[in-house]
Write a protein that holds these residues in place. Structure first.
Motif, PDB file in Angstrom:
ATOM      1  N   MET A   1       0.874  -1.177   0.000  1.00 46.20           N
ATOM      2  CA  MET A   1       0.000   0.000   0.000  1.00 46.20           C
ATOM      3  C   MET A   1       0.905   1.219   0.000  1.00 46.20           C
ATOM      4  O   MET A   1       2.023   1.176   0.518  1.00 46.20           O
ATOM      5  CB  MET A   1      -0.911   0.030   1.227  1.00 46.20           C
ATOM      6  CG  MET A   1      -1.792  -1.195   1.369  1.00 46.20           C
ATOM      7  SD  MET A   1      -2.965  -1.053   2.730  1.00 46.20           S
ATOM      8  CE  MET A   1      -4.264  -0.083   1.934  1.00 46.20           C
TER       9      MET A   1
ATOM     10  N   ARG B   1      -0.100   0.926   8.506  1.00 41.42           N
ATOM     11  CA  ARG B   1      -1.268   0.239   7.966  1.00 41.42           C
ATOM     12  C   ARG B   1      -1.926  -0.629   9.018  1.00 41.42           C
ATOM     13  O   ARG B   1      -1.277  -1.071   9.966  1.00 41.42           O
ATOM     14  CB  ARG B   1      -0.910  -0.586   6.732  1.00 41.42           C
ATOM     15  CG  ARG B   1       0.035  -1.731   6.981  1.00 41.42           C
ATOM     16  CD  ARG B   1       0.470  -2.385   5.663  1.00 41.42           C
ATOM     17  NE  ARG B   1      -0.588  -3.204   5.073  1.00 41.42           N
ATOM     18  CZ  ARG B   1      -0.501  -3.780   3.880  1.00 41.42           C
ATOM     19  NH1 ARG B   1       0.588  -3.578   3.125  1.00 41.42           N
ATOM     20  NH2 ARG B   1      -1.483  -4.538   3.406  1.00 41.42           N
TER      21      ARG B   1
ATOM     22  N   ALA C   1      -3.022   0.627  -3.790  1.00 35.96           N
ATOM     23  CA  ALA C   1      -2.911  -0.680  -3.162  1.00 35.96           C
ATOM     24  C   ALA C   1      -2.854  -1.767  -4.221  1.00 35.96           C
ATOM     25  O   ALA C   1      -3.587  -1.715  -5.213  1.00 35.96           O
ATOM     26  CB  ALA C   1      -4.100  -0.921  -2.231  1.00 35.96           C
TER      27      ALA C   1
END
Length: 120
Positions: A34, A71, A97
């Motif tokens: 990501m 994250r 992502a």
């Protein structure tokens, strides 16, 4: 389908802080890397920060020591904490992502972008 939704952009004075968040939803089986990218007017989109599924990070030299990416795998969420902001950080910030969906296809997805403006 997969959707990435960013939030947290806005206007801040130089030296201030902002926190960007991006949440993924839809037919997500897993998310590999990501990241956050940005694009200033008249410039190409550039990598700001990226984080792997195991938590390894890398940053653009221009933001090292000021920005922190993190994250939450359980929530399919990535966050960018931006401190000591400078006018040159002004840009549209995009979440990205690499997603494996329920049908086992793998591709990059992008959010719609959120504006960050840093005044001097």
């Amino acid at each position: 389908q997969v959707r990435l939704v960013e939030s947290g952009g806005g206007l801040v004075q130089a030296g201030g802080s902002l926190r960007l968040s991006c949440a993924g939803s839809g037919s997500i089986l897993s998310i590999n890397r990501m990241g956050w990218y940005r694009q200033a007017p008249g410039k190409q989109r550039e990598l700001v920060a990226r984080i792997s599924s195991s938590g390894s990070t890398n940053y653009a030299d221009s933001v090292k020591g000021r920005f922190t990416i993190s994250r939450d795998n359980a929530k399919n969420m990535v966050t960018l904490q931006m401190n000591s902001l400078k006018p040159e950080d002004t840009a549209v910030y995009y979440c990205s992502a690499l997603v494996t969906t329920m049908d086992l296809s793998i591709q990059d997805y992008w959010g719609q972008g959120t504006q960050v403006t840093v005044s001097s």
